[in-house]
Scaffold this motif. Structure first.
Motif, PDB file in Angstrom:
ATOM      1  N   VAL A  29       0.859  -1.150  -0.056  1.00  0.00           N
ATOM      2  CA  VAL A  29       0.036   0.167  -0.113  1.00  0.00           C
ATOM      3  C   VAL A  29       0.960   1.312   0.192  1.00  0.00           C
ATOM      4  O   VAL A  29       1.664   1.550   0.766  1.00  0.00           O
ATOM      5  CB  VAL A  29      -1.025  -0.143   1.269  1.00  0.00           C
ATOM      6  N   ALA A  30       0.592   2.276  -0.865  1.00  0.00           N
ATOM      7  CA  ALA A  30       1.256   3.432  -0.975  1.00  0.00           C
ATOM      8  C   ALA A  30       0.782   4.338   0.149  1.00  0.00           C
ATOM      9  O   ALA A  30      -0.402   4.959  -0.090  1.00  0.00           O
ATOM     10  CB  ALA A  30       1.164   4.077  -2.265  1.00  0.00           C
ATOM     11  N   GLY A  31       1.513   4.361   1.223  1.00  0.00           N
ATOM     12  CA  GLY A  31       0.870   4.959   2.494  1.00  0.00           C
ATOM     13  C   GLY A  31       1.381   6.369   2.624  1.00  0.00           C
ATOM     14  O   GLY A  31       0.418   7.097   3.016  1.00  0.00           O
ATOM     15  N   ASP A  32       2.330   6.969   1.869  1.00  0.00           N
ATOM     16  CA  ASP A  32       2.640   8.324   1.823  1.00  0.00           C
ATOM     17  C   ASP A  32       2.376   8.970   0.607  1.00  0.00           C
ATOM     18  O   ASP A  32       3.410   9.797   0.448  1.00  0.00           O
ATOM     19  CB  ASP A  32       4.330   8.181   2.498  1.00  0.00           C
ATOM     20  N   VAL A  33       1.308   9.138  -0.054  1.00  0.00           N
ATOM     21  CA  VAL A  33       1.300   9.789  -1.212  1.00  0.00           C
ATOM     22  C   VAL A  33      -0.208  10.613  -1.320  1.00  0.00           C
ATOM     23  O   VAL A  33      -0.561  11.072  -2.192  1.00  0.00           O
ATOM     24  CB  VAL A  33       1.283   8.895  -2.465  1.00  0.00           C
ATOM     25  N   ALA A  34      -0.784  10.654  -0.067  1.00  0.00           N
ATOM     26  CA  ALA A  34      -1.880  11.623   0.167  1.00  0.00           C
ATOM     27  C   ALA A  34      -1.467  13.000  -0.370  1.00  0.00           C
ATOM     28  O   ALA A  34      -2.590  13.445  -0.843  1.00  0.00           O
ATOM     29  CB  ALA A  34      -2.403  11.527   1.482  1.00  0.00           C
ATOM     30  N   VAL A  35      -0.656  13.479   0.188  1.00  0.00           N
ATOM     31  CA  VAL A  35      -0.137  14.807  -0.537  1.00  0.00           C
ATOM     32  C   VAL A  35       1.164  14.546  -1.202  1.00  0.00           C
ATOM     33  O   VAL A  35       1.953  13.638  -0.852  1.00  0.00           O
ATOM     34  CB  VAL A  35       0.193  16.016   0.503  1.00  0.00           C
ATOM     35  N   SER A  36       1.631  15.637  -2.117  1.00  0.00           N
ATOM     36  CA  SER A  36       2.697  15.290  -2.839  1.00  0.00           C
ATOM     37  C   SER A  36       3.701  16.576  -2.533  1.00  0.00           C
ATOM     38  O   SER A  36       3.211  17.765  -2.601  1.00  0.00           O
ATOM     39  CB  SER A  36       2.696  15.534  -4.475  1.00  0.00           C
ATOM     40  N   SER A  37       4.978  16.473  -2.381  1.00  0.00           N
ATOM     41  CA  SER A  37       5.859  17.437  -2.017  1.00  0.00           C
ATOM     42  C   SER A  37       6.490  18.315  -3.354  1.00  0.00           C
ATOM     43  O   SER A  37       6.469  17.677  -4.081  1.00  0.00           O
ATOM     44  CB  SER A  37       7.153  17.013  -1.152  1.00  0.00           C
ATOM     45  N   LYS A  38       6.744  19.485  -3.069  1.00  0.00           N
ATOM     46  CA  LYS A  38       7.474  20.212  -4.395  1.00  0.00           C
ATOM     47  C   LYS A  38       9.026  19.557  -4.121  1.00  0.00           C
ATOM     48  O   LYS A  38       9.449  19.202  -3.360  1.00  0.00           O
ATOM     49  CB  LYS A  38       7.510  21.607  -3.724  1.00  0.00           C
ATOM     50  N   ARG A  39       9.350  19.669  -5.291  1.00  0.00           N
ATOM     51  CA  ARG A  39      10.590  18.972  -5.671  1.00  0.00           C
ATOM     52  C   ARG A  39      11.514  20.394  -6.200  1.00  0.00           C
ATOM     53  O   ARG A  39      11.199  20.346  -7.424  1.00  0.00           O
ATOM     54  CB  ARG A  39      10.836  17.769  -6.184  1.00  0.00           C
ATOM     55  N   ASP A  40      12.290  20.932  -5.572  1.00  0.00           N
ATOM     56  CA  ASP A  40      12.691  22.270  -6.266  1.00  0.00           C
ATOM     57  C   ASP A  40      13.670  22.122  -7.234  1.00  0.00           C
ATOM     58  O   ASP A  40      13.556  22.723  -8.562  1.00  0.00           O
ATOM     59  CB  ASP A  40      13.594  23.032  -5.206  1.00  0.00           C
ATOM     60  N   ARG A  41      14.183  20.814  -7.609  1.00  0.00           N
ATOM     61  CA  ARG A  41      14.864  20.725  -9.003  1.00  0.00           C
ATOM     62  C   ARG A  41      14.061  20.478  -9.762  1.00  0.00           C
ATOM     63  O   ARG A  41      14.145  21.042 -11.100  1.00  0.00           O
ATOM     64  CB  ARG A  41      15.908  19.393  -8.647  1.00  0.00           C
ATOM     65  N   ASP A  42      12.956  19.849  -9.739  1.00  0.00           N
ATOM     66  CA  ASP A  42      12.074  19.485 -10.816  1.00  0.00           C
ATOM     67  C   ASP A  42      11.425  20.960 -11.276  1.00  0.00           C
ATOM     68  O   ASP A  42      10.961  20.971 -12.407  1.00  0.00           O
ATOM     69  CB  ASP A  42      10.965  18.673 -10.346  1.00  0.00           C
ATOM     70  N   LEU A  43      11.244  21.629 -10.186  1.00  0.00           N
ATOM     71  CA  LEU A  43      10.381  23.068 -10.563  1.00  0.00           C
ATOM     72  C   LEU A  43      11.239  23.855 -11.460  1.00  0.00           C
ATOM     73  O   LEU A  43      10.758  24.418 -12.379  1.00  0.00           O
ATOM     74  CB  LEU A  43       9.992  23.631  -9.354  1.00  0.00           C
ATOM     75  N   ARG A  44      12.771  23.756 -11.014  1.00  0.00           N
ATOM     76  CA  ARG A  44      13.509  24.486 -11.932  1.00  0.00           C
ATOM     77  C   ARG A  44      13.638  23.992 -13.233  1.00  0.00           C
ATOM     78  O   ARG A  44      13.697  24.770 -14.360  1.00  0.00           O
ATOM     79  CB  ARG A  44      15.054  24.603 -11.288  1.00  0.00           C
ATOM     80  N   HIS A  45      13.703  22.889 -13.582  1.00  0.00           N
ATOM     81  CA  HIS A  45      13.570  22.175 -14.776  1.00  0.00           C
ATOM     82  C   HIS A  45      12.125  22.307 -15.390  1.00  0.00           C
ATOM     83  O   HIS A  45      12.220  22.084 -16.778  1.00  0.00           O
ATOM     84  CB  HIS A  45      13.973  20.915 -14.893  1.00  0.00           C
ATOM     85  N   GLY A  46      11.260  22.638 -15.020  1.00  0.00           N
ATOM     86  CA  GLY A  46       9.807  22.509 -15.442  1.00  0.00           C
ATOM     87  C   GLY A  46       9.327  21.275 -15.711  1.00  0.00           C
ATOM     88  O   GLY A  46       8.609  20.987 -16.574  1.00  0.00           O
ATOM     89  N   THR A  47      10.002  20.239 -14.756  1.00  0.00           N
ATOM     90  CA  THR A  47       9.433  18.869 -15.060  1.00  0.00           C
ATOM     91  C   THR A  47       8.199  18.610 -14.328  1.00  0.00           C
ATOM     92  O   THR A  47       7.956  19.032 -13.220  1.00  0.00           O
ATOM     93  CB  THR A  47      10.568  17.873 -14.173  1.00  0.00           C
ATOM     94  N   GLY A  48       7.194  18.633 -15.020  1.00  0.00           N
ATOM     95  CA  GLY A  48       5.771  18.215 -14.836  1.00  0.00           C
ATOM     96  C   GLY A  48       5.215  17.300 -16.043  1.00  0.00           C
ATOM     97  O   GLY A  48       5.891  16.696 -16.725  1.00  0.00           O
ATOM     98  N   MET A  49       3.904  17.257 -15.818  1.00  0.00           N
ATOM     99  CA  MET A  49       3.235  16.138 -16.592  1.00  0.00           C
ATOM    100  C   MET A  49       1.802  16.742 -16.985  1.00  0.00           C
ATOM    101  O   MET A  49       0.944  16.824 -16.468  1.00  0.00           O
ATOM    102  CB  MET A  49       2.691  14.970 -15.600  1.00  0.00           C
TER     103      MET A  49
END
Ligand SMILES: Cc1cc2nc3c(=O)[nH]c(=O)nc-3n(C[C@H](O)[C@H](O)[C@H](O)COP(=O)(O)O)c2cc1C
Length: 388
Positions: free
Chosen positions: A155-175
């Motif tokens: 069971v994925a227990g720790d995915v109710a909320v998602s954290s920011k990941r600054d590296r991804d934000l800087r790269h514009g990594t998203g879906m």
């Protein structure tokens, strides 16, 4: 793979082969990456006691977990979106895990479907499930796992909320992604990756469907907005327990309170994990949380731990502190990026060989002979039992 001598060598090769935005998506963590770093630092601070003049000529590292025999006490943590590393993604890792006598955990966010990985590695796949807003979506996933003969759900227990990941934000990594020009140029400077991506499997979620086809990258954020569920509770675990007859493991257990709740709700295993520092930044390292979780579980469930395992000695440390087996994520994702299935096999080989070597130094021939009392300030005057 001849010039690869450590997981860190795999990481360096993967870094060369991947566009920076992909490498940072794999290697990065949440916010200030405190927990990401702490996983490693806390493992490094643990010290193992050398023993001498013990016959260790017949060492082996076999283990068993939830009824599955393993050639080494190491399984693959669930990881989504690995098609960004290599189009063979989960299928390559599942095959490598089966070859190494290990187990692959399929993620709901995996690029390959549950059917593809069970085909590739029959009997060597666990399935992770998430509690979606639409409970029937979760139930379908559970029933698929059962129909495929999978015996363990995580069971994925720790995915109710998602954290920011600054590296991804800087790269514009998203879906979908929205990279700045420098990342577009950097990606173009990795033609091998671009070609593999164009010729191979696109970046999708293989297990869920829109109009009968896998969900594409541009559709993922919207799908998650509709389906992710911040209201899941232990009540959902209780309902799952009555539907699922196989082994049930709760991932993300970092406290004694949650360890007890997991056991009370019928879990067969607790998975000590802080998501490799990718979710809640500023919490304990998993190796720090492990002993108290082991205490709370008190032998009533199996204990698995992941987070920062990069050397065979790390496996020995976690087992000494009470884990039944460990799991790892990035070493296999990096192996995949560095060299497809052979790269993942190399990661297994390195960790197994290092573990066997450290067992020799510890004077033990089986993993159940590992010392059961080490700590950061290990007192060498205390005798530690050596396996007969
Ligand atoms: C690229 C990537 C994707 C991940 N996806 C998931 C996921 O889908 N479900 C999950 O429970 N954990 C996910 N994780 C966390 C791993 O399961 C695992 O807890 C973590 O990687 C362990 O730390 P390590 O990478 O230092 O071994 C992911 C980790 C990585 C690196």
């Amino acid at each position: 793979m001849r010039d690869i001598h450590s997981i860190d060598d795999l990481r360096r090769r993967a870094k060369r082969r991947l566009p920076a935005m992909v490498y940072d998506f794999i290697e990065g963590g949440a916010l200030d990456e405190l927990t990401l770093r702490r996983n490693r630092e806390a493992l490094e601070a643990q010290l193992l006691p050398q023993r001498v003049l013990v016959d260790t000529s017949q060492r082996h590292a076999t283990a068993s977990i939830l009824g599955t025999r393993l050639d080494l006490p190491l399984v693959v943590s669930p990881m989504g979106l690995l098609t960004v590393c290599h189009p063979d993604a989960d299928v390559a890792i599942a095959r490598a895990a089966a070859t190494a006598g290990s187990v692959f955990t399929h993620s709901p966010w995996s690029g390959c479907s549950l059917e593809e990985v069970t085909d590739a590695a029959p009997g060597r796949v666990w399935a992770q499930i998430a509690f979606w807003n639409d409970a029937s979506e979760t139930e379908r996933h559970i029933d698929r796992a059962a129909a495929l003969g999978i015996d363990t759900l995580v069971v994925a227990g720790d995915v109710a909320v998602s954290s920011k990941r600054d590296r991804d934000l800087r790269h514009g990594t998203g879906m979908p992604p929205n990279p700045p020009l420098r990342d577009v140029i950097d990606t173009a400077l990795h033609p091998g990756w671009v070609l593999r991506w164009l010729l191979g499997r696109r970046i999708t979620w293989g297990s869920y469907r829109i109009d009968g086809r896998p969900i594409r990258m541009g559709e993922m954020d919207a799908w998650m907005d509709r389906n992710s569920n911040q209201a899941a509770t232990w009540g959902d675990v209780a309902r799952l327990r009555s539907r699922w007859k196989g082994n049930l493991v709760i991932k993300g257990v970092m406290t004694q309170a949650d360890a007890r709740l997991a056991v009370e709700h019928g879990a067969d295993g607790v998975f000590v994990s802080n998501h490799g520092g990718r979710q809640f930044d500023g919490q304990l390292a998993t190796i720090e949380a492990l002993p108290s979780v082991v205490d709370a579980v008190d032998g009533r469930a199996a204990v698995i731990m992941d987070g920062g395992i990069r050397r065979g000695s790390d496996i020995a440390k976690a087992l000494s502190l009470g884990a039944d087996v460990v799991a790892a994520g990035r070493p296999f994702a990096l192996g995949l990026a560095a060299g497809a299935q052979p790269g993942v096999e190399k990661a297994f080989e390195l960790l197994r060989d290092e573990l066997l070597t450290v067992m020799g130094f510890l004077g033990v021939v089986r993993i159940d002979g590992l010392p059961d009392s080490l700590c950061a300030s290990h007192d060498a005057r205390e005798g530690i039992e050596v396996a007969p």
